[in-house]
Design a protein around this motif. Structure first.
Motif, PDB file in Angstrom:
ATOM      1  N   GLY A 169       0.839  -1.203   0.000  1.00  0.00           N
ATOM      2  CA  GLY A 169       0.000   0.000   0.000  1.00  0.00           C
ATOM      3  C   GLY A 169       0.867   1.243   0.000  1.00  0.00           C
ATOM      4  N   ASN A 170       0.629   2.115  -0.957  1.00  0.00           N
ATOM      5  CA  ASN A 170       1.354   3.392  -1.045  1.00  0.00           C
ATOM      6  C   ASN A 170       0.384   4.497  -0.652  1.00  0.00           C
ATOM      7  OD1 ASN A 170       2.759   5.673  -1.756  1.00  0.00           O
ATOM      8  ND2 ASN A 170       2.620   5.331  -3.972  1.00  0.00           N
ATOM      9  N   TRP A 171       0.568   5.011   0.557  1.00  0.00           N
ATOM     10  CA  TRP A 171      -0.381   6.023   1.055  1.00  0.00           C
ATOM     11  C   TRP A 171      -0.100   7.398   0.464  1.00  0.00           C
ATOM     12  CZ3 TRP A 171      -0.941   5.053   7.089  1.00  0.00           C
ATOM     13  CH2 TRP A 171      -1.486   3.785   7.290  1.00  0.00           C
ATOM     14  N   GLY A 182      11.473   5.443  -7.598  1.00  0.00           N
ATOM     15  CA  GLY A 182      11.163   5.695  -9.003  1.00  0.00           C
ATOM     16  C   GLY A 182       9.679   5.653  -9.315  1.00  0.00           C
ATOM     17  N   HIS A 183       8.839   5.953  -8.311  1.00  0.00           N
ATOM     18  CA  HIS A 183       7.397   6.048  -8.591  1.00  0.00           C
ATOM     19  C   HIS A 183       7.192   7.093  -9.690  1.00  0.00           C
ATOM     20  CE1 HIS A 183       3.138   6.871  -8.073  1.00  0.00           C
ATOM     21  NE2 HIS A 183       3.055   5.708  -7.447  1.00  0.00           N
ATOM     22  N   SER A 184       6.188   6.898 -10.514  1.00  0.00           N
ATOM     23  CA  SER A 184       6.013   7.821 -11.656  1.00  0.00           C
ATOM     24  C   SER A 184       5.760   9.253 -11.183  1.00  0.00           C
ATOM     25  CB  SER A 184       4.875   7.357 -12.554  1.00  0.00           C
ATOM     26  OG  SER A 184       3.660   7.434 -11.857  1.00  0.00           O
ATOM     27  N   TYR A 195       2.011  -5.544 -10.072  1.00  0.00           N
ATOM     28  CA  TYR A 195       1.271  -4.656 -10.967  1.00  0.00           C
ATOM     29  C   TYR A 195       0.689  -3.527 -10.134  1.00  0.00           C
ATOM     30  CZ  TYR A 195      -2.227  -2.437 -13.727  1.00  0.00           C
ATOM     31  OH  TYR A 195      -2.954  -1.449 -14.357  1.00  0.00           O
ATOM     32  N   GLY A 196       0.679  -2.325 -10.673  1.00  0.00           N
ATOM     33  CA  GLY A 196       0.044  -1.198  -9.987  1.00  0.00           C
ATOM     34  C   GLY A 196      -0.678  -0.307 -10.973  1.00  0.00           C
ATOM     35  N   GLY A 197      -1.799   0.257 -10.538  1.00  0.00           N
ATOM     36  CA  GLY A 197      -2.576   1.156 -11.386  1.00  0.00           C
ATOM     37  C   GLY A 197      -4.052   0.869 -11.204  1.00  0.00           C
ATOM     38  N   SER A 198      -4.676   1.659 -10.303  1.00  0.00           N
ATOM     39  CA  SER A 198      -6.120   1.537 -10.053  1.00  0.00           C
ATOM     40  C   SER A 198      -6.564   0.127  -9.668  1.00  0.00           C
ATOM     41  CB  SER A 198      -6.915   2.050 -11.266  1.00  0.00           C
ATOM     42  OG  SER A 198      -6.623   3.418 -11.483  1.00  0.00           O
ATOM     43  N   VAL A 199      -5.724  -0.562  -8.887  1.00  0.00           N
ATOM     44  CA  VAL A 199      -6.136  -1.869  -8.358  1.00  0.00           C
ATOM     45  C   VAL A 199      -7.146  -1.614  -7.241  1.00  0.00           C
ATOM     46  CG1 VAL A 199      -5.389  -3.961  -7.152  1.00  0.00           C
ATOM     47  CG2 VAL A 199      -3.931  -2.956  -8.933  1.00  0.00           C
ATOM     48  N   LYS A 200      -8.230  -2.359  -7.259  1.00  0.00           N
ATOM     49  CA  LYS A 200      -9.252  -2.249  -6.207  1.00  0.00           C
ATOM     50  C   LYS A 200      -9.813  -3.643  -5.929  1.00  0.00           C
ATOM     51  CE  LYS A 200     -12.361  -0.387  -9.757  1.00  0.00           C
ATOM     52  NZ  LYS A 200     -11.527   0.080 -10.839  1.00  0.00           N
ATOM     53  N   VAL A 232       0.657  -6.779  -5.906  1.00  0.00           N
ATOM     54  CA  VAL A 232       0.167  -5.492  -6.422  1.00  0.00           C
ATOM     55  C   VAL A 232       0.688  -4.335  -5.568  1.00  0.00           C
ATOM     56  CG1 VAL A 232      -1.930  -6.276  -7.601  1.00  0.00           C
ATOM     57  CG2 VAL A 232      -2.013  -5.885  -5.134  1.00  0.00           C
ATOM     58  N   LEU A 233       0.844  -3.185  -6.228  1.00  0.00           N
ATOM     59  CA  LEU A 233       1.164  -1.929  -5.545  1.00  0.00           C
ATOM     60  C   LEU A 233      -0.094  -1.072  -5.662  1.00  0.00           C
ATOM     61  CD1 LEU A 233       3.032   0.079  -4.156  1.00  0.00           C
ATOM     62  CD2 LEU A 233       4.115   0.543  -6.350  1.00  0.00           C
ATOM     63  N   VAL A 234      -0.625  -0.686  -4.512  1.00  0.00           N
ATOM     64  CA  VAL A 234      -1.957  -0.069  -4.467  1.00  0.00           C
ATOM     65  C   VAL A 234      -1.867   1.328  -3.866  1.00  0.00           C
ATOM     66  CG1 VAL A 234      -4.315  -0.362  -3.615  1.00  0.00           C
ATOM     67  CG2 VAL A 234      -2.900  -2.387  -4.049  1.00  0.00           C
ATOM     68  N   GLY A 235      -2.400   2.316  -4.578  1.00  0.00           N
ATOM     69  CA  GLY A 235      -2.417   3.680  -4.047  1.00  0.00           C
ATOM     70  C   GLY A 235      -3.725   3.955  -3.326  1.00  0.00           C
ATOM     71  N   GLY A 236      -4.648   4.618  -4.024  1.00  0.00           N
ATOM     72  CA  GLY A 236      -5.909   5.076  -3.432  1.00  0.00           C
ATOM     73  C   GLY A 236      -6.625   4.043  -2.568  1.00  0.00           C
ATOM     74  N   ALA A 237      -6.754   2.834  -3.078  1.00  0.00           N
ATOM     75  CA  ALA A 237      -7.536   1.824  -2.348  1.00  0.00           C
ATOM     76  C   ALA A 237      -6.843   1.350  -1.073  1.00  0.00           C
ATOM     77  CB  ALA A 237      -7.839   0.636  -3.263  1.00  0.00           C
TER      78      ALA A 237
HETATM   79  C1  PEP Z   1       0.359   4.067  -7.020  1.00  0.00           C
HETATM   80  O1  PEP Z   1       0.383   5.184  -6.551  1.00  0.00           O
HETATM   81  O2  PEP Z   1       1.377   3.380  -7.035  1.00  0.00           O
HETATM   82  C2  PEP Z   1      -0.910   3.572  -7.554  1.00  0.00           C
HETATM   83  C3  PEP Z   1      -0.911   2.443  -8.215  1.00  0.00           C
HETATM   84  O3  PEP Z   1      -2.032   4.352  -7.334  1.00  0.00           O
HETATM   85  P1  PEP Z   1      -3.565   3.921  -7.595  1.00  0.00           P
HETATM   86  O4  PEP Z   1      -3.750   2.538  -7.038  1.00  0.00           O
HETATM   87  O5  PEP Z   1      -4.362   4.950  -6.857  1.00  0.00           O
HETATM   88  O6  PEP Z   1      -3.776   3.961  -9.067  1.00  0.00           O
END
Ligand code: PEP
Length: 243
Positions: A7-9, A95-97, A200-205, A221-226
């Motif tokens: 989780g990436n807060w 190296g997060h985008s 994988y990361g990108g809008s995973v929910k 997975v790498l998860v931001g918002g969720a």
């Molecule tokens: C992230 O910040 O690495 C990311 C994947 O964000 P989100 O899950 O919100 O798309």
């Protein structure tokens, strides 16, 4: 192998609500019977110490969201890898985008930071991913291939380095890459990094986690918002279950 759920807060959270969130998460992990994941949370640096105190004897590990390439020195506002280690971190996202894009970090910068993370005993989660225009132009593999070859230092091994494939156009947008796109890119990355874990990361929910987590070569997975919602993040982790 258990899936790695990170989780990436980002820059979210003050102490009271964040510590309550992580306590809730720790209880949920303890009560989970799926037993097929390892969980990591990466809060803002301001929360690492109190969060570490809460998670000390729990099954969740924690990490930073960035570190400097130097171990110490005159770098106002920066945080060194040994400082993260000192706070009990096991991981650091590099190296997060959002850092490559907004802070103009190059792959060479990322490699130097990863080297410093390795020297401090941290696992570097190195993020790579193409822009939407690069995918539309059919350049996604060459862009990611170049990021991999330039961002992974010679100190990297499957034990101290995790790769996170995060198509930039899918981060925080609600758009996810198709299963075929993920399968193809993860196979391409596997060919370059061997046994390293690939996230994988990108809008995973919760709604798409099971499908994504069971694609070949998706090791987590790498998860931001969720990841800011304990129930949702826990549902993502539970989707690692084999059946
Ligand atoms: C992230 O910040 O690495 C990311 C994947 O964000 P989100 O899950 O919100 O798309």
């Amino acid at each position: 192998m258990p899936k790695l759920i990170v989780g990436n807060w980002k820059m979210n959270g003050l102490a009271a609500e964040s510590l309550a969130r992580v306590e809730k998460l720790a209880v949920a992990v303890e009560n989970d019977s799926s037993n097929n994941f390892h969980m990591v949370v990466c809060p803002p640096a301001t929360l690492l110490a109190p969060l570490g105190a809460k998670l000390k004897d729990k099954a969740i590990r924690w990490g930073g969201q960035d570190c400097h390439a130097a171990a110490s020195g005159a770098f106002t506002g920066d945080i060194a890898a040994p400082m993260l280690k000192d706070l009990g971190c096991d991981f650091v996202i590099l190296g997060h985008s959002e850092r490559r894009g907004r802070h103009k970090e190059t792959s060479a910068d990322v490699a130097a930071k990863a080297k410093s993370a390795h020297a401090a005993g941290l696992v570097a989660i190195i993020c790579v991913g193409e822009l939407e225009a690069e995918r539309d132009a059919g350049k996604h593999e060459s862009v990611v291939g170049q990021q991999l070859s330039q961002s992974i230092p010679d100190t990297a091994s499957p034990e101290n380095t995790v790769i996170a494939y995060e198509p930039v156009w899918a981060i925080g947008t609600g758009k996810t890459a198709s299963d075929d796109d993920i399968r193809q890119m993860h196979a391409f990355i596997r060919g370059k990094v061997g046994r390293m874990q690939i996230l994988y990361g990108g809008s995973v929910k919760a709604a798409n986690a099971r499908e994504i987590l069971h694609i070949d070569n998706v090791d987590g997975v790498l998860v931001g918002g969720a990841s800011l919602k304990p129930e949702e993040f826990m549902a993502i982790a539970s989707a690692s279950k084999l059946t």
